[in-house]
Design a protein around this motif. Structure first.
Motif, PDB file in Angstrom:
ATOM      1  N   ALA A  73     -11.380 -70.061  27.082  1.00 49.81           N
ATOM      2  CA  ALA A  73     -10.855 -71.199  27.832  1.00 49.81           C
ATOM      3  C   ALA A  73      -9.446 -70.917  28.344  1.00 49.81           C
ATOM      4  O   ALA A  73      -9.116 -71.219  29.502  1.00 49.81           O
ATOM      5  CB  ALA A  73     -10.870 -72.454  26.968  1.00 49.81           C
ATOM      6  N   LEU A  74      -8.615 -70.332  27.505  1.00 54.95           N
ATOM      7  CA  LEU A  74      -7.252 -69.981  27.922  1.00 54.95           C
ATOM      8  C   LEU A  74      -7.260 -68.963  29.059  1.00 54.95           C
ATOM      9  O   LEU A  74      -6.559 -69.123  30.066  1.00 54.95           O
ATOM     10  CB  LEU A  74      -6.471 -69.396  26.747  1.00 54.95           C
ATOM     11  CG  LEU A  74      -5.757 -70.359  25.841  1.00 54.95           C
ATOM     12  CD1 LEU A  74      -5.224 -69.630  24.620  1.00 54.95           C
ATOM     13  CD2 LEU A  74      -4.632 -71.053  26.574  1.00 54.95           C
ATOM     14  N   LEU A  75      -8.040 -67.894  28.885  1.00 53.23           N
ATOM     15  CA  LEU A  75      -8.078 -66.839  29.895  1.00 53.23           C
ATOM     16  C   LEU A  75      -8.609 -67.357  31.225  1.00 53.23           C
ATOM     17  O   LEU A  75      -8.131 -66.960  32.286  1.00 53.23           O
ATOM     18  CB  LEU A  75      -8.932 -65.663  29.415  1.00 53.23           C
ATOM     19  CG  LEU A  75      -8.402 -64.915  28.191  1.00 53.23           C
ATOM     20  CD1 LEU A  75      -9.413 -63.878  27.734  1.00 53.23           C
ATOM     21  CD2 LEU A  75      -7.054 -64.281  28.451  1.00 53.23           C
ATOM     22  N   GLY A  76      -9.565 -68.252  31.177  1.00 52.83           N
ATOM     23  CA  GLY A  76     -10.192 -68.737  32.396  1.00 52.83           C
ATOM     24  C   GLY A  76      -9.476 -69.866  33.094  1.00 52.83           C
ATOM     25  O   GLY A  76      -9.700 -70.090  34.282  1.00 52.83           O
ATOM     26  N   ARG A 118      -5.031 -54.704  36.192  1.00 54.36           N
ATOM     27  CA  ARG A 118      -5.595 -55.178  34.924  1.00 54.36           C
ATOM     28  C   ARG A 118      -4.482 -55.559  33.968  1.00 54.36           C
ATOM     29  O   ARG A 118      -3.372 -55.023  34.031  1.00 54.36           O
ATOM     30  CB  ARG A 118      -6.473 -54.103  34.301  1.00 54.36           C
ATOM     31  CG  ARG A 118      -7.690 -53.884  35.174  1.00 54.36           C
ATOM     32  CD  ARG A 118      -8.737 -53.090  34.549  1.00 54.36           C
ATOM     33  NE  ARG A 118      -9.868 -53.040  35.479  1.00 54.36           N
ATOM     34  CZ  ARG A 118     -10.921 -52.323  35.300  1.00 54.36           C
ATOM     35  NH1 ARG A 118     -11.025 -51.556  34.229  1.00 54.36           N
ATOM     36  NH2 ARG A 118     -11.896 -52.339  36.166  1.00 54.36           N
ATOM     37  N   ALA A 119      -4.844 -56.458  33.067  1.00 52.98           N
ATOM     38  CA  ALA A 119      -3.905 -56.890  32.035  1.00 52.98           C
ATOM     39  C   ALA A 119      -4.621 -56.891  30.693  1.00 52.98           C
ATOM     40  O   ALA A 119      -5.802 -57.225  30.605  1.00 52.98           O
ATOM     41  CB  ALA A 119      -3.374 -58.287  32.342  1.00 52.98           C
ATOM     42  N   ARG A 120      -3.863 -56.493  29.663  1.00 54.59           N
ATOM     43  CA  ARG A 120      -4.352 -56.572  28.287  1.00 54.59           C
ATOM     44  C   ARG A 120      -3.584 -57.697  27.615  1.00 54.59           C
ATOM     45  O   ARG A 120      -2.354 -57.781  27.741  1.00 54.59           O
ATOM     46  CB  ARG A 120      -4.143 -55.257  27.549  1.00 54.59           C
ATOM     47  CG  ARG A 120      -4.659 -55.260  26.115  1.00 54.59           C
ATOM     48  CD  ARG A 120      -4.649 -53.858  25.498  1.00 54.59           C
ATOM     49  NE  ARG A 120      -3.338 -53.240  25.501  1.00 54.59           N
ATOM     50  CZ  ARG A 120      -2.475 -53.285  24.478  1.00 54.59           C
ATOM     51  NH1 ARG A 120      -2.783 -53.927  23.364  1.00 54.59           N
ATOM     52  NH2 ARG A 120      -1.310 -52.674  24.568  1.00 54.59           N
ATOM     53  N   LEU A 121      -4.310 -58.563  26.927  1.00 55.24           N
ATOM     54  CA  LEU A 121      -3.698 -59.708  26.264  1.00 55.24           C
ATOM     55  C   LEU A 121      -4.042 -59.709  24.779  1.00 55.24           C
ATOM     56  O   LEU A 121      -5.194 -59.463  24.401  1.00 55.24           O
ATOM     57  CB  LEU A 121      -4.182 -61.024  26.877  1.00 55.24           C
ATOM     58  CG  LEU A 121      -3.785 -61.235  28.336  1.00 55.24           C
ATOM     59  CD1 LEU A 121      -4.906 -60.814  29.259  1.00 55.24           C
ATOM     60  CD2 LEU A 121      -3.389 -62.665  28.579  1.00 55.24           C
ATOM     61  N   PHE A 122      -3.046 -59.952  23.948  1.00 60.02           N
ATOM     62  CA  PHE A 122      -3.277 -60.198  22.529  1.00 60.02           C
ATOM     63  C   PHE A 122      -3.779 -61.629  22.407  1.00 60.02           C
ATOM     64  O   PHE A 122      -3.246 -62.543  23.043  1.00 60.02           O
ATOM     65  CB  PHE A 122      -1.994 -60.012  21.716  1.00 60.02           C
ATOM     66  CG  PHE A 122      -2.148 -60.388  20.274  1.00 60.02           C
ATOM     67  CD1 PHE A 122      -2.881 -59.591  19.411  1.00 60.02           C
ATOM     68  CD2 PHE A 122      -1.576 -61.560  19.781  1.00 60.02           C
ATOM     69  CE1 PHE A 122      -3.035 -59.939  18.073  1.00 60.02           C
ATOM     70  CE2 PHE A 122      -1.728 -61.915  18.444  1.00 60.02           C
ATOM     71  CZ  PHE A 122      -2.463 -61.104  17.592  1.00 60.02           C
ATOM     72  N   LEU A 133      -8.486 -65.814  13.582  1.00 60.29           N
ATOM     73  CA  LEU A 133      -9.130 -64.895  14.523  1.00 60.29           C
ATOM     74  C   LEU A 133      -8.022 -64.161  15.268  1.00 60.29           C
ATOM     75  O   LEU A 133      -6.992 -64.762  15.597  1.00 60.29           O
ATOM     76  CB  LEU A 133      -9.977 -65.698  15.519  1.00 60.29           C
ATOM     77  CG  LEU A 133     -10.666 -64.950  16.657  1.00 60.29           C
ATOM     78  CD1 LEU A 133     -11.914 -65.716  17.070  1.00 60.29           C
ATOM     79  CD2 LEU A 133      -9.767 -64.779  17.867  1.00 60.29           C
ATOM     80  N   GLU A 134      -8.242 -62.866  15.528  1.00 58.98           N
ATOM     81  CA  GLU A 134      -7.331 -62.133  16.399  1.00 58.98           C
ATOM     82  C   GLU A 134      -8.092 -61.021  17.096  1.00 58.98           C
ATOM     83  O   GLU A 134      -9.162 -60.606  16.655  1.00 58.98           O
ATOM     84  CB  GLU A 134      -6.113 -61.597  15.643  1.00 58.98           C
ATOM     85  CG  GLU A 134      -6.408 -60.544  14.616  1.00 58.98           C
ATOM     86  CD  GLU A 134      -5.151 -60.073  13.892  1.00 58.98           C
ATOM     87  OE1 GLU A 134      -4.120 -60.779  13.888  1.00 58.98           O
ATOM     88  OE2 GLU A 134      -5.214 -58.975  13.328  1.00 58.98           O
ATOM     89  N   GLY A 135      -7.534 -60.563  18.191  1.00 56.13           N
ATOM     90  CA  GLY A 135      -8.148 -59.497  18.961  1.00 56.13           C
ATOM     91  C   GLY A 135      -7.383 -59.270  20.245  1.00 56.13           C
ATOM     92  O   GLY A 135      -6.228 -59.688  20.374  1.00 56.13           O
ATOM     93  N   GLU A 136      -8.049 -58.599  21.175  1.00 57.67           N
ATOM     94  CA  GLU A 136      -7.418 -58.385  22.467  1.00 57.67           C
ATOM     95  C   GLU A 136      -8.457 -58.481  23.567  1.00 57.67           C
ATOM     96  O   GLU A 136      -9.646 -58.255  23.342  1.00 57.67           O
ATOM     97  CB  GLU A 136      -6.674 -57.061  22.533  1.00 57.67           C
ATOM     98  CG  GLU A 136      -7.537 -55.832  22.577  1.00 57.67           C
ATOM     99  CD  GLU A 136      -6.714 -54.556  22.780  1.00 57.67           C
ATOM    100  OE1 GLU A 136      -5.550 -54.486  22.358  1.00 57.67           O
ATOM    101  OE2 GLU A 136      -7.268 -53.623  23.362  1.00 57.67           O
ATOM    102  N   ALA A 137      -7.990 -58.855  24.738  1.00 48.29           N
ATOM    103  CA  ALA A 137      -8.853 -58.987  25.911  1.00 48.29           C
ATOM    104  C   ALA A 137      -8.271 -58.176  27.056  1.00 48.29           C
ATOM    105  O   ALA A 137      -7.055 -58.047  27.184  1.00 48.29           O
ATOM    106  CB  ALA A 137      -8.952 -60.455  26.329  1.00 48.29           C
TER     107      ALA A 137
END
Length: 145
Positions: A73-76, A118-122, A133-137
Motif C-alpha cells: 500500500a505504501l509503495l503503490g 530503479r529504487a531500493r527501499l527498506f 516484518l522487515e525486508g526490501e523492495a
C-alpha cells in the motif's frame, strides 16, 4: 512531482536516499476474514479461536501477507506512489500480528540506480515499536512529466 487528483506521483528525479513514508493500521478480525476469503488461505491459525489457542501463539494471528500488504500500500500510493512498478520484495517475518494490534508500516529509500530508474527501499512493519516484518523492495519509476 507530477500532479494527480488523488495521489502525489513521484518520478525517479523526485526521490532521494533517506526519503521515508509510513502508515498505520489497526488489524481487525474483519480484515483477517476478508484476507482469508480473498487469498484462499483459510489456515485455522487465522480463523479458528479454538485451534489457535492450542498453538505457540495462544490466539489467532493475522496472515503474514496481510501485514506485508501494508508495505505494498505504501509503495503503490505514497512512496514512490502511482506509476512505480513493483519488481521484487524480500520479507522476513519476525513476530506475529494479533487482532487489535496497531501496525506501523514504513519504507525508506536506501539506494537509487539512475541508469535503470530503479529504487531500493527498506521496508518494515512494527507493533508497539517492535519489528514484526522487515525486508526490501525494488521498484522501477517513471520519468518526470
Amino acid at each position: 512531482m507530477m500532479a494527480s487528483t488523488l495521489y502525489q506521483v513521484h518520478a525517479f528525479e523526485d526521490l532521494a536516499v533517506g526519503q521515508r513514508e509510513s502508515l498505520m493500521r489497526t488489524v481487525m478480525e474483519r480484515d483477517i476474514s476478508l484476507f482469508a476469503d480473498l487469498s484462499g488461505d483459510a489456515n485455522p491459525i487465522h480463523l479458528c479461536d479454538r485451534y489457535a489457542a492450542s498453538t505457540k501463539f495462544g490466539q489467532r494471528i493475522a496472515h503474514g501477507m496481510l501485514t506485508a500488504s501494508l508495505v505494498s500500500a505504501l509503495l503503490g500510493t505514497r512512496l514512490p506512489g502511482p506509476g512505480a512498478v513493483y519488481l521484487s520484495q524480500t520479507l522476513n517475518f519476525l513476530a506475529p500480528v494479533k487482532i487489535g494490534d496497531v501496525v506501523t508500516a514504513r519504507v525508506e529509500v536506501v539506494e537509487l540506480v539512475p541508469e535503470r530508474r530503479r529504487a531500493r527501499l527498506f521496508c518494515e512493519c512494527l507493533v508497539d515499536g517492535k519489528a514484526v516484518l522487515e525486508g526490501e523492495a525494488w521498484v522501477a519509476l517513471p520519468r518526470a512529466a
